[in-house]
Design an enzyme around this catalytic site. Structure first.
Site, PDB file in Angstrom:
ATOM      1  N   PRO A  37      11.148  -4.350 -11.784  1.00 12.95           N
ATOM      2  CA  PRO A  37      10.424  -5.318 -12.615  1.00 12.95           C
ATOM      3  C   PRO A  37       9.857  -4.632 -13.860  1.00 12.95           C
ATOM      4  CG  PRO A  37       9.828  -5.577 -10.318  1.00 12.95           C
ATOM      5  CD  PRO A  37      10.673  -4.334 -10.411  1.00 12.95           C
ATOM      6  N   ALA A  83       7.264  -5.567 -15.550  1.00 16.33           N
ATOM      7  CA  ALA A  83       5.847  -5.899 -15.747  1.00 16.33           C
ATOM      8  C   ALA A  83       4.945  -4.733 -16.099  1.00 16.33           C
ATOM      9  CB  ALA A  83       5.307  -6.558 -14.496  1.00 16.33           C
ATOM     10  N   GLY A  84       5.165  -3.578 -15.513  1.00 16.85           N
ATOM     11  CA  GLY A  84       4.290  -2.459 -15.827  1.00 16.85           C
ATOM     12  C   GLY A  84       3.610  -1.915 -14.593  1.00 16.85           C
ATOM     13  N   GLY A  85       3.423  -0.601 -14.613  1.00 18.73           N
ATOM     14  CA  GLY A  85       2.820   0.065 -13.457  1.00 18.73           C
ATOM     15  C   GLY A  85       3.863   0.614 -12.500  1.00 18.73           C
ATOM     16  N   LEU A  86       5.155   0.342 -12.760  1.00 15.19           N
ATOM     17  CA  LEU A  86       6.210   0.774 -11.849  1.00 15.19           C
ATOM     18  C   LEU A  86       7.145   1.807 -12.494  1.00 15.19           C
ATOM     19  CD1 LEU A  86       7.075  -2.737 -10.396  1.00 15.19           C
ATOM     20  CD2 LEU A  86       5.754  -0.941  -9.259  1.00 15.19           C
ATOM     21  N   ALA A  87       6.836   2.185 -13.725  1.00 10.97           N
ATOM     22  CA  ALA A  87       7.601   3.217 -14.448  1.00 10.97           C
ATOM     23  C   ALA A  87       9.059   2.837 -14.675  1.00 10.97           C
ATOM     24  CB  ALA A  87       7.489   4.577 -13.751  1.00 10.97           C
ATOM     25  N   GLY A  88       9.313   1.564 -14.939  1.00  2.05           N
ATOM     26  CA  GLY A  88      10.693   1.111 -15.178  1.00  2.05           C
ATOM     27  C   GLY A  88      11.304   1.767 -16.411  1.00  2.05           C
ATOM     28  N   GLY A  89      10.554   1.858 -17.490  1.00  2.00           N
ATOM     29  CA  GLY A  89      11.062   2.508 -18.710  1.00  2.00           C
ATOM     30  C   GLY A  89      11.287   3.990 -18.470  1.00  2.00           C
ATOM     31  N   LYS A 121       8.351   3.848  -9.331  1.00  2.00           N
ATOM     32  CA  LYS A 121       7.284   4.631  -8.681  1.00  2.00           C
ATOM     33  C   LYS A 121       6.043   3.760  -8.506  1.00  2.00           C
ATOM     34  CE  LYS A 121       4.211   5.125 -12.206  1.00  2.00           C
ATOM     35  NZ  LYS A 121       2.941   4.472 -12.236  1.00  2.00           N
ATOM     36  N   ASP A 143       5.416   9.830 -17.227  1.00  2.00           N
ATOM     37  CA  ASP A 143       5.950   9.527 -15.896  1.00  2.00           C
ATOM     38  C   ASP A 143       7.427   9.890 -15.743  1.00  2.00           C
ATOM     39  OD1 ASP A 143       3.496   8.443 -15.183  1.00  2.00           O
ATOM     40  OD2 ASP A 143       4.111   6.370 -15.573  1.00  2.00           O
TER      41      ASP A 143
HETATM   42  O1  C5P Z   1       3.138   9.201 -21.882  1.00  2.00           O
HETATM   43  P1  C5P Z   1       3.323   7.723 -21.974  1.00  2.00           P
HETATM   44  O2  C5P Z   1       4.111   7.315 -23.206  1.00  2.00           O
HETATM   45  O3  C5P Z   1       3.865   7.101 -20.745  1.00  2.00           O
HETATM   46  O4  C5P Z   1       1.860   7.126 -22.160  1.00  2.00           O
HETATM   47  C1  C5P Z   1       1.629   5.835 -22.628  1.00  2.00           C
HETATM   48  C2  C5P Z   1       0.196   5.736 -23.097  1.00  2.00           C
HETATM   49  O5  C5P Z   1      -0.689   5.849 -21.968  1.00  2.00           O
HETATM   50  C3  C5P Z   1      -0.249   6.828 -24.042  1.00  2.00           C
HETATM   51  O6  C5P Z   1      -0.006   6.472 -25.386  1.00  2.00           O
HETATM   52  C4  C5P Z   1      -1.747   6.948 -23.771  1.00  2.00           C
HETATM   53  O7  C5P Z   1      -2.433   5.948 -24.478  1.00  2.00           O
HETATM   54  C5  C5P Z   1      -1.853   6.594 -22.305  1.00  2.00           C
HETATM   55  N1  C5P Z   1      -1.935   7.778 -21.416  1.00  2.00           N
HETATM   56  C6  C5P Z   1      -3.134   8.498 -21.350  1.00  2.00           C
HETATM   57  N2  C5P Z   1      -3.219   9.584 -20.511  1.00  2.00           N
HETATM   58  C7  C5P Z   1      -2.157   9.948 -19.756  1.00  2.00           C
HETATM   59  C8  C5P Z   1      -0.940   9.229 -19.790  1.00  2.00           C
HETATM   60  C9  C5P Z   1      -0.849   8.144 -20.649  1.00  2.00           C
HETATM   61  O8  C5P Z   1      -4.103   8.162 -22.020  1.00  2.00           O
HETATM   62  N3  C5P Z   1      -2.289  11.008 -18.954  1.00  2.00           N
END
Ligand code: C5P
Length: 304
Positions: free
Chosen positions: A97, A99-105, A12, A139
């Site tokens: 990828p 790297a992060g920001g793409l919701a791979g996990g 995403k 996500d």
């Molecule tokens: O929910 P998820 O595990 O993806 O979030 C990762 C981290 O991102 C959380 O531990 C929190 O620090 C931060 N986060 C946040 N507010 C959100 C989503 C994520 O602060 N709405």
């Protein structure tokens, strides 16, 4: 013996991300526009005695395997709640990828839910699965749903958005590590004295999505997290500028970064942007994708 189940699940990007102040639980209220793009992980699930996860593909060495993987947590959550006594061998072929920001996990967690639901013949509805998804990460519900959708709450409360057309994106991934909680904390620090409005999605982006015009959409993208990501990783700014100098309709940090996403005028322009961004060598990976695409789904029942 039951057949393996194969699930495909997309990455995403956030076309819009408005972030409120920190809540008591440390999370932030969001108003975001998620958009699923055609970079996919594939998850194959087979019956086994326990839950096992292996990861293969270009990014495998950067993803935990075994029970530390979020896909394993997803399978365990489903098994424990539904009283399933069988296990699952999950093989993740990673193309998203890391790297992060793409919701791979999150994609792998959503993929594991869909795969295990089919493998164990649970017959859960998409709503049931979304409930499990929200417990695994903010996500994950969107990785399940796909398409284009507004996310509120922590991002897990979803409303599908009306949109027209197919857009071409260039994703540039860099090796700088940015942890999501650290980027949120930096944003809080930068805005410590600001009076923050409620998170919102402007009418303009919804209209641009409905118009199908990439030019209109390019003018409507935005991300509150970008300023924090660029403060922590200033090396991303020249890459953003380069994309814009080469005609990208918009360039922005995806989610909490460090992945960057550029909106191209069309498929040919996207290929040009890929070549330019690869050439300068700041990015570890530059990929062309299109969207919106569907969320996690079974693609290929293999008979054995
Ligand atoms: O929910 P998820 O595990 O993806 O979030 C990762 C981290 O991102 C959380 O531990 C929190 O620090 C931060 N986060 C946040 N507010 C959100 C989503 C994520 O602060 N709405």
């Amino acid at each position: 013996m039951s057949s393996p189940v194969v699930v495909r699940v997309p990455a995403k990007v956030n076309l819009w991300l408005s972030v409120g102040g920190p809540q008591d639980d440390g999370y932030h209220d969001l108003a975001t526009v998620f958009h699923a793009i055609s970079l996919y992980d594939e998850i194959t699930a087979e019956l086994a005695d326990t839950v096992e996860v292996t990861v293969e593909g270009r990014h495998a060495d950067r993803v935990p395997d075994g029970l530390d993987n979020i896909a394993a947590r997803a399978a365990h959550l489903l098994a424990t709640t539904m009283g399933v006594t069988e296990g699952a061998r999950l093989r993740i072929r990673k193309q998203i990828p890391v790297a992060g920001g793409l919701a791979g996990g999150s994609a792998d967690a959503a993929g594991a839910l869909v795969a295990c639901d089919a493998l164990w013949d649970l017959g859960l509805t998409r709503d049931d699965l979304a409930g499990f998804a929200a417990r695994l990460g903010s996500d994950v519900p969107f990785s399940l749903l796909g398409g284009t959708a507004i996310g509120t709450g922590r991002g897990e409360v979803l409303t599908p958005a009306l949109s027209r057309g197919d857009h071409h994106w260039v994703v540039a991934v860099s090796d700088v590590g940015l942890s999501t909680p650290v980027v949120y904390a930096e944003l809080d620090r930068l805005r410590a004295d600001a009076v923050l409005p409620e998170p919102f999605v402007p009418e303009r982006i919804m209209k641009a999505l409905m118009s199908g015009s990439p030019e209109e959409l390019g003018g409507a993208l935005g991300n509150d997290m970008q300023v924090a990501a660029l403060t922590l990783a200033p090396g991303l700014a020249p890459m953003l500028r380069l994309g814009e100098e080469h005609g990208a309709l918009a360039g922005l940090v995806s989610g909490s970064g460090p992945s960057l996403v550029f909106l191209a005028r069309g498929p040919g322009h996207a290929e040009e942007l890929v070549a330019v961004l690869r050439d300068v060598g700041h990015a570890s990976e530059v990929l062309h994708a299109h969207g919106p695409v569907p969320g996690a789904r079974v693609v290929e029942p293999v008979r054995v």
